[in-house]
Scaffold this active site. Structure first.
Site: not given
Ligand SMILES: [Zn+2]
Length: 475
Positions: A328, A356
């Site tokens: 990511e 997240d």
């Protein structure tokens, strides 16, 4: 005849008016509610989420894409999902860029000598071995750099943009453009290097790294982040008027692409196993810390939420799929690969939820779906209200990893957590296990498990993102 024609719409209107005053039928069945309440109780009485974060960070360490830690994390994810009884556990290949940090030093050389705390931004090119020394040009934004024109030529451009602290972490998005675009724009104007004020809310001397957009031209210049106190010093000296100079040495480099993986595991659904509710977090981290908050915490939350659902006597209708996404941080390769690999089944993705945002207390979810999902979510909120996690905020992209699913209209949810202190730590060497708050993670597990179960068990899936709103976020 005329009277009858008039009467029909009047009667229909009256009937609609009566119906709108009638009490609403409950949208969640009593079986769904009972199971969700059981999940909530199990999570709040002490979940294993923080154990998972410890096991990941102690086993794999820092997990920058393509590194040894990244490979160890993929192995950890496969073993842990199998050991916990998940079905269809597998790794799906993802090609990732590889960037390696090297030596990094900074020094103020005028008006006096002083060592600066700095760190290279992800993807930066190195300086020559002896470093780069030049005068500093301070700007506060990309627009201000543009306005300076030729003044940037031969200079080290110093982007001095302070990130604001807030519960929702919204200061981050406002500060990020100078990190992602600064070096590209400064190179265009002839600058020799870039330093930015760290995108972080702390006042210690640990700088915060982060991704830059890849410069498509050959004119790449080195870029680093200064710790906040060092950025303060630089700004004061610039204000005093005399020339301020600094020397920067970076030994980082880009290596050939490597193979990493998205790791998947499932709790198969009962009546509708081919339909999917995705629970996602990213397995990779930046290299400076251990990625306990970013995103070890998210991995712990989604794994534990799915594990608790799998232990219920009554499986939800749809399949719960855990996805640990690759890379990511340094290019979103995992999120892009998932959307491409699963393009054919995105129509059967009933929803996706991402965690997240670190270890803060959960307040609810940001959501993007069809508007008719609103009242349904308000009812789910009644299950989250006892521990204050029932704020349902319309909008957002769910999370970077799942954001690509917007083009298929998949309803997207982002766990909304208190981010007041998150950006003191984020992307710095301070992102270590001691920062994890196990009780907040338990609440985050409760919120995620309850929402996931309700989405997976609803007889009809919630309304998808309308076609007109299926746009990718700018990055
Ligand atoms: Zn993250």
């Amino acid at each position: 005849v005329r009277r009858a024609v008039l009467f029909v719409p009047l009667a229909a209107g009256l009937l609609a008016a009566i119906l709108s005053f009638a009490p609403e039928a409950p949208r969640l069945s009593s079986e769904t509610r009972t199971a969700a309440e059981e999940l909530r109780r199990a999570a709040l009485s002490g979940s294993r989420a923080s154990d998972w974060v410890q096991s990941l960070t102690d086993r794999a360490g820092a997990r920058l894409a393509g590194s040894e830690g990244d490979r160890a994390a993929v192995a950890w994810a496969l073993e842990t999902l199998r050991a916990q009884g998940f079905a269809n556990v597998r790794a799906e290949k993802v090609t990732v860029p590889v960037w390696k940090r090297g030596v990094e030093t900074g020094e103020l050389t005028a008006p006096h000598r002083h060592t600066l705390a700095l760190t290279a931004l992800g993807g930066s090119v190195p300086t020559p071995p002896g470093g780069i020394e030049a005068e500093v040009l301070e700007v506060d934004s990309l627009e201000m750099l543009e306005a300076k024109g030729a003044a940037a030529s031969g200079k080290i451009v110093f982007f001095n943009k302070k990130m604001a602290r807030s519960r929702d972490g919204s200061g981050y998005g406002k500060a990020v453009p100078v990190r992602s675009e600064g070096a590209i724009r400064a190179a265009k104007q002839g600058a020799v290097a870039v330093v930015i004020r760290s995108i972080g809310t702390d006042n210690n001397r640990l700088p915060h790294t982060g991704a830059m957009r890849e410069n498509p031209t050959p004119d790449k210049i080195p870029a680093a982040a200064l710790s906040n106190p060092d950025a303060d010093l630089l700004a004061r000296l610039v204000r005093e008027g005399g020339p301020v100079r600094l020397r920067l040495t970076l030994g980082c480099r880009t290596l050939p692409d490597a193979e990493s993986a998205n790791v998947l595991g499932e709790v198969p659904g009962g009546a509708l196993p081919e339909e999917i509710v995705l629970l996602g977090a990213h397995l990779d981290s930046w290299d400076l810390g251990l990625g306990a908050l970013d995103d070890g915490a998210g991995c712990g939350i989604v794994l534990e939420a799915a594990r608790l659902i799998g232990r219920l006597p009554r499986r939800p209708r749809r399949t719960i799929r855990v996805v640990f996404f690759a890379n990511e941080e340094n290019g979103l390769a995992g999120g892009k690969a998932y959307a491409a690999t699963h393009a054919g089944e995105l129509g059967r993705h009933a929803a996706a939820i991402e965690a997240d945002s670190g270890t803060g207390r959960p307040f609810g979810f940001q959501w993007n779906a069809g508007t008719s999902a609103g009242p349904w979510l308000a009812e789910v909120g009644t299950l989250l209200e006892p521990f204050g996690a029932n704020e349902m905020k319309a909008g957002g992209h769910g999370g970077a990893d799942i954001s690509r699913l917007v083009t298929a209209g998949v309803p997207l949810f982002g766990l909304f957590q208190d981010a007041t202190t998150y950006f003191d730590i984020h992307h710095s060497a301070n992102d270590t296990l001691d920062k994890i708050d196990p009780e907040s993670l338990d609440r985050a597990v409760a919120a995620t498990a309850v929402l996931a179960y309700c989405l997976a068990d609803s007889p009809e899936p919630i309304e998808r993102i309308p076609a007109a709103k299926r746009r990718l976020p700018r990055w």
